[in-house]
Design a protein around this motif. Structure first.
Motif, PDB file in Angstrom:
ATOM      1  N   VAL A  55       0.841  -1.194   0.000  1.00 30.02           N
ATOM      2  CA  VAL A  55       0.000   0.000   0.000  1.00 30.02           C
ATOM      3  C   VAL A  55       0.878   1.246   0.000  1.00 30.02           C
ATOM      4  CG1 VAL A  55      -1.720   1.325   1.293  1.00 30.02           C
ATOM      5  CG2 VAL A  55      -1.891  -1.160   1.182  1.00 30.02           C
ATOM      6  N   LEU A  56       0.567   2.193  -0.868  1.00 26.24           N
ATOM      7  CA  LEU A  56       1.229   3.497  -0.867  1.00 26.24           C
ATOM      8  C   LEU A  56       0.506   4.380   0.143  1.00 26.24           C
ATOM      9  CD1 LEU A  56       3.195   5.601  -1.926  1.00 26.24           C
ATOM     10  CD2 LEU A  56       1.597   6.061  -3.814  1.00 26.24           C
ATOM     11  N   LEU A  57       1.208   4.731   1.216  1.00 29.82           N
ATOM     12  CA  LEU A  57       0.596   5.470   2.310  1.00 29.82           C
ATOM     13  C   LEU A  57       0.749   6.974   2.164  1.00 29.82           C
ATOM     14  CD1 LEU A  57       1.729   3.192   5.254  1.00 29.82           C
ATOM     15  CD2 LEU A  57      -0.537   3.330   4.220  1.00 29.82           C
ATOM     16  N   LEU A  77       6.311   6.625   0.973  1.00 32.51           N
ATOM     17  CA  LEU A  77       6.232   5.671   2.066  1.00 32.51           C
ATOM     18  C   LEU A  77       5.171   4.621   1.745  1.00 32.51           C
ATOM     19  CD1 LEU A  77       7.031   4.676   4.869  1.00 32.51           C
ATOM     20  CD2 LEU A  77       5.281   6.204   5.818  1.00 32.51           C
ATOM     21  N   PHE A  78       5.618   3.375   1.613  1.00 28.45           N
ATOM     22  CA  PHE A  78       4.724   2.229   1.478  1.00 28.45           C
ATOM     23  C   PHE A  78       4.671   1.523   2.835  1.00 28.45           C
ATOM     24  CE2 PHE A  78       6.274   3.229  -2.690  1.00 28.45           C
ATOM     25  CZ  PHE A  78       5.255   2.900  -3.579  1.00 28.45           C
ATOM     26  N   ASN A  79       3.784   0.572   2.967  1.00 29.70           N
ATOM     27  CA  ASN A  79       3.684  -0.133   4.240  1.00 29.70           C
ATOM     28  C   ASN A  79       4.880  -1.034   4.518  1.00 29.70           C
ATOM     29  OD1 ASN A  79       2.600  -1.684   2.014  1.00 29.70           O
ATOM     30  ND2 ASN A  79       1.931  -3.212   3.506  1.00 29.70           N
ATOM     31  N   ASP A  80       5.681  -1.356   3.481  1.00 31.86           N
ATOM     32  CA  ASP A  80       6.821  -2.248   3.691  1.00 31.86           C
ATOM     33  C   ASP A  80       8.144  -1.713   3.175  1.00 31.86           C
ATOM     34  OD1 ASP A  80       5.974  -2.414   1.056  1.00 31.86           O
ATOM     35  OD2 ASP A  80       6.611  -4.503   0.830  1.00 31.86           O
ATOM     36  N   ILE A  81       8.134  -0.640   2.413  1.00 31.79           N
ATOM     37  CA  ILE A  81       9.370  -0.069   1.876  1.00 31.79           C
ATOM     38  C   ILE A  81       9.300   1.459   1.893  1.00 31.79           C
ATOM     39  CG2 ILE A  81       9.985  -2.014   0.389  1.00 31.79           C
ATOM     40  CD1 ILE A  81       8.721  -0.495  -1.961  1.00 31.79           C
ATOM     41  N   LEU A  82      10.471   2.069   1.862  1.00 35.14           N
ATOM     42  CA  LEU A  82      10.605   3.511   1.661  1.00 35.14           C
ATOM     43  C   LEU A  82      11.342   3.705   0.346  1.00 35.14           C
ATOM     44  CD1 LEU A  82      10.223   6.369   2.947  1.00 35.14           C
ATOM     45  CD2 LEU A  82      12.538   6.113   3.872  1.00 35.14           C
ATOM     46  N   VAL A  83      10.761   4.480  -0.555  1.00 36.50           N
ATOM     47  CA  VAL A  83      11.333   4.706  -1.882  1.00 36.50           C
ATOM     48  C   VAL A  83      11.646   6.183  -2.030  1.00 36.50           C
ATOM     49  CG1 VAL A  83      10.920   4.571  -4.371  1.00 36.50           C
ATOM     50  CG2 VAL A  83      10.021   2.780  -2.852  1.00 36.50           C
ATOM     51  N   GLN A  97      16.045   5.765  -8.618  1.00 34.94           N
ATOM     52  CA  GLN A  97      15.168   5.174  -7.610  1.00 34.94           C
ATOM     53  C   GLN A  97      15.964   4.355  -6.599  1.00 34.94           C
ATOM     54  OE1 GLN A  97      12.866   1.414  -8.229  1.00 34.94           O
ATOM     55  NE2 GLN A  97      11.151   2.841  -8.485  1.00 34.94           N
ATOM     56  N   HIS A  98      15.654   4.546  -5.332  1.00 33.23           N
ATOM     57  CA  HIS A  98      16.269   3.770  -4.255  1.00 33.23           C
ATOM     58  C   HIS A  98      15.156   3.174  -3.402  1.00 33.23           C
ATOM     59  CE1 HIS A  98      20.327   5.359  -5.057  1.00 33.23           C
ATOM     60  NE2 HIS A  98      19.691   6.469  -5.347  1.00 33.23           N
ATOM     61  N   ILE A  99      15.275   1.900  -3.076  1.00 35.50           N
ATOM     62  CA  ILE A  99      14.264   1.189  -2.303  1.00 35.50           C
ATOM     63  C   ILE A  99      14.888   0.672  -1.013  1.00 35.50           C
ATOM     64  CG2 ILE A  99      12.654  -0.745  -2.271  1.00 35.50           C
ATOM     65  CD1 ILE A  99      12.540  -0.579  -5.321  1.00 35.50           C
ATOM     66  N   ILE A 100      14.288   1.041   0.129  1.00 39.11           N
ATOM     67  CA  ILE A 100      14.802   0.623   1.432  1.00 39.11           C
ATOM     68  C   ILE A 100      13.734  -0.216   2.132  1.00 39.11           C
ATOM     69  CG2 ILE A 100      15.734   1.379   3.642  1.00 39.11           C
ATOM     70  CD1 ILE A 100      16.391   4.063   2.348  1.00 39.11           C
ATOM     71  N   VAL A 150       7.418   0.600  10.374  1.00 35.48           N
ATOM     72  CA  VAL A 150       8.541  -0.276  10.714  1.00 35.48           C
ATOM     73  C   VAL A 150       8.105  -1.306  11.746  1.00 35.48           C
ATOM     74  CG1 VAL A 150      10.810  -0.378  11.827  1.00 35.48           C
ATOM     75  CG2 VAL A 150      10.340   1.390  10.130  1.00 35.48           C
ATOM     76  N   ARG A 151       7.404  -0.853  12.788  1.00 40.07           N
ATOM     77  CA  ARG A 151       6.944  -1.790  13.817  1.00 40.07           C
ATOM     78  C   ARG A 151       6.020  -2.845  13.230  1.00 40.07           C
ATOM     79  NH1 ARG A 151       6.959   3.027  17.040  1.00 40.07           N
ATOM     80  NH2 ARG A 151       4.790   3.478  16.463  1.00 40.07           N
TER      81      ARG A 151
END
Length: 299
Positions: A55-57, A77-83, A97-100, A150-151
Motif C-alpha cells: 500500500v502506498l501510504l 512511504l509504502f507499508n513495507d518499503i521507503l522509496v 530510484q532507491h528502495i529501502i 517499521v513496527r
C-alpha cells in the motif's frame, strides 16, 4: 504529490493511521492506480513496485543531505518499503530510484541548530543519511508514520530491530582539512575522500587501505587508517577464536560477515552527477506550501 481532499480530512491524527490505511487500501483499485503512477514517473529505470498487499501510504519532498550539498528528493512511504529518488519534473518524472526495506530502518531525530532544523537520520546497515522537513510538525509526522510502519513490518516478518547501522557520510563542505591527520588541506588538486566505515572526510594518504565490508560491496572499499587497524584487529581476533573452537572452515564466512558496513559512494556519486535534474526547479518553488502537513498520506 497527489492530494485527495475528500479522504484526507478523515485521516485520524494518532499513530494508528498507517495500520488503518493499510487494512483499508490493500488490494483496492485506487491504491493500484497510485502505485502505477509512481512506477510511471520513474519509468523503465525504476523497479516494479506493485506487489499483493503493498500500500502506498504517502509521499512528499524532503531535503536530503548529500555529499556535496543538500538536495530535494521525492520520498514515497509504502507499508513495507521507503522509496526515494531525484526530481526531474515534479509529479511527472523521477530518476535514481532507491528502495529501502522498512524492517532495516531505524530513525534518529537530530538536535536543532540555528542553520539546521527539522532533521532526522534514516539509518540502515548499508547506508545512513540525513533528511529534513519544512517544519517541526512535518518532521514529527514523517517520523511517527515511518516508525509505525517499521513496527508493523517487524511484527509481520518476525525480525528484530536492526542494531548495526552505517555511519553517515560527513558532507564535503563540513571541513577544509583531513579529519584524521588534520594537516592536509583540501583544494581543487587535493581531493576529499570518505572512509566507508566511519564516514569521515579524509585525504588520500589517510585512506590508502581497503577492507571488505560485505553489506556494502563484494569488493574491498576505501577506509581510513584508524578504521583499517580496528577492522583488521577485529578480524584477527575472530579468526583466533575460530581456531580455538576448531572450526577453521568458517573463517571465510566470518571475514565476510563480521564487520560493520558504512555508506558507500554509489548513491552519493550518482546524486552529485544529477545537477541538471535539480536545476529544473525554479528558485521560487516551495516544496511544502504553508499549512500543508502530512495530509499527503493517502486514506
Amino acid at each position: 504529490m497527489p492530494r485527495h481532499a475528500d479522504a484526507l480530512s478523515a485521516t485520524p491524527p494518532a499513530v494508528e493511521p498507517p495500520v488503518r490505511m493499510v487494512d483499508f487500501l490493500a488490494n483496492t483499485e485506487i491504491n493500484s492506480q497510485r502505485i502505477a503512477a509512481v512506477e510511471s514517473c520513474f519509468g523503465a529505470s525504476g523497479q516494479p513496485l506493485a506487489l499483493p498487499g503493498r500500500v502506498l501510504l504517502g509521499e512528499g519532498v524532503l531535503t536530503k543531505e548529500c555529499r556535496k550539498k543538500a538536495k530535494a528528493r521525492i520520498f514515497f512511504l509504502f507499508n513495507d518499503i521507503l522509496v526515494y529518488g531525484s526530481i526531474v519534473l515534479n509529479k511527472r518524472k523521477y530518476r535514481s530510484q532507491h528502495i529501502i526495506p522498512l524492517e532495516e530502518v531505524t530513525l534518529e531525530p537530530l538536535p536543532e541548530t540555528l542553520r539546521a532544523k527539522n532533521r532526522w537520520m534514516i539509518k540502515t546497515a548499508k547506508k545512513s543519511f540525513v533528511v529534513s522537513a519544512a517544519s517541526t510538525t512535518e518532521r514529527q509526522e514523517w517520523i511517527s508514520h515511518i516508525e509505525e510502519c517499521v513496527r508493523r513490518q517487524l511484527r509481520a516478518t518476525g525480525r528484530q530491530p536492526s542494531t548495526e547501522h552505517a555511519a553517515p557520510w560527513i558532507p564535503d563542505k563540513a571541513t577544509d582539512i583531513c579529519m584524521r591527520c588534520t594537516q592536509t588541506r583540501f583544494s581543487a588538486i587535493t581531493r576529499r575522500h570518505h572512509c566507508r566505515k566511519c564516514g569521515f572526510v579524509v585525504c588520500a594518504d589517510c585512506s590508502r587501505e581497503r577492507f571488505l565490508l560485505p553489506r556494502l560491496s563484494p569488493k574491498p572499499l576505501r577506509v581510513c587508517g584508524l578504521c583499517y587497524r580496528d577492522l583488521a584487529a577485529q578480524k584477527r581476533k575472530e579468526e583466533e577464536e575460530e581456531r580455538d573452537e576448531g572450526s577453521p572452515g568458517q573463517l571465510a564466512h566470518l571475514a565476510g560477515a563480521g564487520f560493520g558496513a558504512s555508506s558507500g559512494d554509489d548513491d552519493d556519486s550518482d546524486e552529485d552527477k544529477e545537477g541538471s535534474g535539480d536545476s529544473d526547479w525554479p528558485s521560487r518553488v516551495e516544496f511544502y506550501s504553508s499549512g500543508v502537513t502530512w495530509s499527503s498520506f493517502h486514506s
